[in-house]
Design a protein around this motif. Structure first.
Motif, mmCIF file in Angstrom:
data_model
loop_
_atom_site.group_PDB
_atom_site.id
_atom_site.type_symbol
_atom_site.label_atom_id
_atom_site.label_comp_id
_atom_site.label_asym_id
_atom_site.label_seq_id
_atom_site.Cartn_x
_atom_site.Cartn_y
_atom_site.Cartn_z
ATOM 1 N N LEU A 86 -7.425 4.333 21.199
ATOM 2 C CA LEU A 86 -6.482 3.217 20.695
ATOM 3 C C LEU A 86 -6.724 3.452 19.145
ATOM 4 N N VAL A 87 -5.741 2.949 18.494
ATOM 5 C CA VAL A 87 -5.881 2.924 16.947
ATOM 6 C C VAL A 87 -6.344 1.436 16.294
ATOM 7 N N PHE A 88 -7.211 1.675 15.678
ATOM 8 C CA PHE A 88 -7.717 0.243 14.890
ATOM 9 C C PHE A 88 -7.591 0.190 13.405
ATOM 10 N N ALA A 89 -7.040 -0.848 12.769
ATOM 11 C CA ALA A 89 -6.630 -1.139 11.469
ATOM 12 C C ALA A 89 -6.907 -2.215 11.063
ATOM 13 N N PHE A 90 -7.350 -2.633 9.795
ATOM 14 C CA PHE A 90 -7.445 -3.718 8.997
ATOM 15 C C PHE A 90 -6.256 -3.886 8.012
ATOM 16 N N VAL A 91 -5.644 -5.021 8.282
ATOM 17 C CA VAL A 91 -4.430 -5.455 7.558
ATOM 18 C C VAL A 91 -4.586 -6.604 6.464
ATOM 19 N N GLN A 92 -4.641 -6.280 5.191
ATOM 20 C CA GLN A 92 -4.773 -7.413 4.175
ATOM 21 C C GLN A 92 -3.380 -7.861 3.847
ATOM 22 N N VAL A 93 -3.399 -9.164 3.930
ATOM 23 C CA VAL A 93 -2.035 -9.943 3.776
ATOM 24 C C VAL A 93 -2.332 -10.832 2.462
ATOM 25 N N ASP A 94 -1.079 -10.729 1.598
ATOM 26 C CA ASP A 94 -1.129 -11.727 0.587
ATOM 27 C C ASP A 94 0.073 -12.882 1.049
ATOM 28 N N CYS A 95 -0.302 -13.749 0.726
ATOM 29 C CA CYS A 95 0.691 -15.160 1.283
ATOM 30 C C CYS A 95 1.135 -15.725 -0.097
ATOM 31 N N ALA A 96 2.488 -16.192 0.306
ATOM 32 C CA ALA A 96 2.943 -17.244 -1.038
ATOM 33 C C ALA A 96 2.057 -18.489 -1.105
ATOM 34 N N PRO A 97 1.989 -19.000 -1.983
ATOM 35 C CA PRO A 97 1.019 -20.152 -2.285
ATOM 36 C C PRO A 97 1.201 -21.354 -0.995
ATOM 37 N N GLY A 98 0.011 -21.803 -0.546
ATOM 38 C CA GLY A 98 -0.029 -22.792 0.476
ATOM 39 C C GLY A 98 0.517 -22.386 1.743
ATOM 40 N N GLU A 99 0.616 -20.964 1.999
ATOM 41 C CA GLU A 99 1.142 -20.575 3.200
ATOM 42 C C GLU A 99 0.142 -19.680 4.095
ATOM 43 N N ALA A 100 -0.876 -19.509 3.415
ATOM 44 C CA ALA A 100 -1.896 -18.771 4.448
ATOM 45 C C ALA A 100 -2.309 -19.131 5.565
#
Length: 333
Positions: A62-76
């Motif tokens: 399998l493929v493992f990955a870690f995804v960092q996500v930046d969100c718009a203010p108040g949307e996290a």
């Protein structure tokens, strides 16, 4: 925090998730009916639960990955709740650090991972940017972490139920179905699993024994983070010289606080997840890590403000289980 009795029961199930209540009761010094009812109360209160996921023998494909996500203010949190329903994500954390969310992604291929990030994630309202770190090697994962509430002698009593290590069997369609069924009820009897899968109980017994012994399927017992003796989750992005990567991973894996350790692509080449009693404990832990690995550099840190999903299970604001998402990483095939 959970009581010592609660923690002892959880620890026994972390050691042997499918051991009989008679054996667990003997290890803990209580009757089997009492220990079974005690577990039922923990489950009813959503404070502890069992789950199943692919072991290292399957993980290599399998493929493992870690995804960092930046969100718009108040949307996290809105984004976090949306993606938590996706089967390919084993964990979703709202963090204080270099991003707003950290997603633990498992896919059947690099192409499948790319499709998820590009076609599904990047287009969600509220997602401002994503960064994906592929993990070519998992050195340690969640099943190794325990609350350490029982003695060596109690562990020895439980050891009789441990399957003898064996060669990993080929992972087939029946094993996939068995994995998903155990994800819903890891202590289901062979007869119950057989009825669900439409095969004989002896077939289930044979496949399950081989899968557990060969590291194809892993079971684990979790507890609500707010009730844990180590309620604080932290991620550390680390960098070591490439020729010291294996040694560093082995050394870090021996720290009792370390729950996960993976090689990753990017400026940092190791990502370590730790569970701590308080944020302040991170200072001494980092100092100890650098003391054992003098060339280790801490590139970045993130503290989990709220876990939204863990091991395929949805969590409420107190970290209690509120639902399950089948961890079918092959669904995109």
């Amino acid at each position: 925090m959970l009581s010592e009795t609660d923690l002892a029961l959880v620890n026994a199930l972390q050691v042997q998730p499918r051991a009989s209540w008679s054996l667990i009761g003997r290890a803990l010094g209580v009757g089997p009916v009492t220990v079974a009812r005690h577990w039922e109360r923990l489950v009813e209160r959503r404070e502890a639960w069992l789950t199943a996921y692919p072991g290292s023998a399957v993980g290599e494909r399998l493929v493992f990955a870690f995804v960092q996500v930046d969100c718009a203010p108040g949307e996290a949190m809105r984004v976090a709740r949306t993606v938590a329903a996706d089967p390919c994500l084993t964990a979703v954390d709202h963090v204080a650090g270099p991003c707003d969310l950290v997603l633990h992604l498992v896919a059947s291929s690099l192409e499948a991972a790319s499709r998820y990030v590009v076609d599904r994630l990047a287009g969600l309202p509220g997602v401002a940017a994503t960064r994906t770190l592929v993990a070519p090697r998992m050195y340690a994962e969640g099943s190794r972490w325990q609350v350490r509430a029982i003695s060596r002698e109690q562990r020895g009593t439980l050891a009789v139920a441990r399957p003898s290590p064996g060669m990993a069997p080929r992972f087939g369609s029946l094993d996939r179905a068995l994995l998903l069924a155990l994800g819903e009820n890891a202590r289901a009897t062979h007869a119950e699993l057989a009825s669900r899968l439409g095969v004989g109980a002896s077939t289930v017994r044979r496949h399950l024994s081989a899968a557990l012994a060969g590291g194809v399927i892993r079971l684990r017992c979790e507890i609500a983070r707010s009730l844990s003796p180590a309620p604080v989750t932290m991620l550390l992005w680390l960098r070591v010289p490439p020729d010291q990567l294996e040694r560093a991973a082995r050394t870090l894996g021996r720290f009792p606080e370390v729950r996960m350790c993976a090689a990753v692509s990017g400026a940092a080449n190791l990502l370590v997840g730790v569970w701590l009693r308080s944020p302040a404990d991170a200072v001494s832990l980092e100092s100890e890590m650098v003391g054992k690995l003098s060339r280790l550099e801490i590139v970045d840190r993130a503290v989990t403000l709220r876990p939204v999903k863990l091991g395929g299970c949805l969590l409420d604001e107190w970290g209690r289980i509120s639902g399950r998402v089948p961890m079918d990483f092959w669904a995109d095939v």
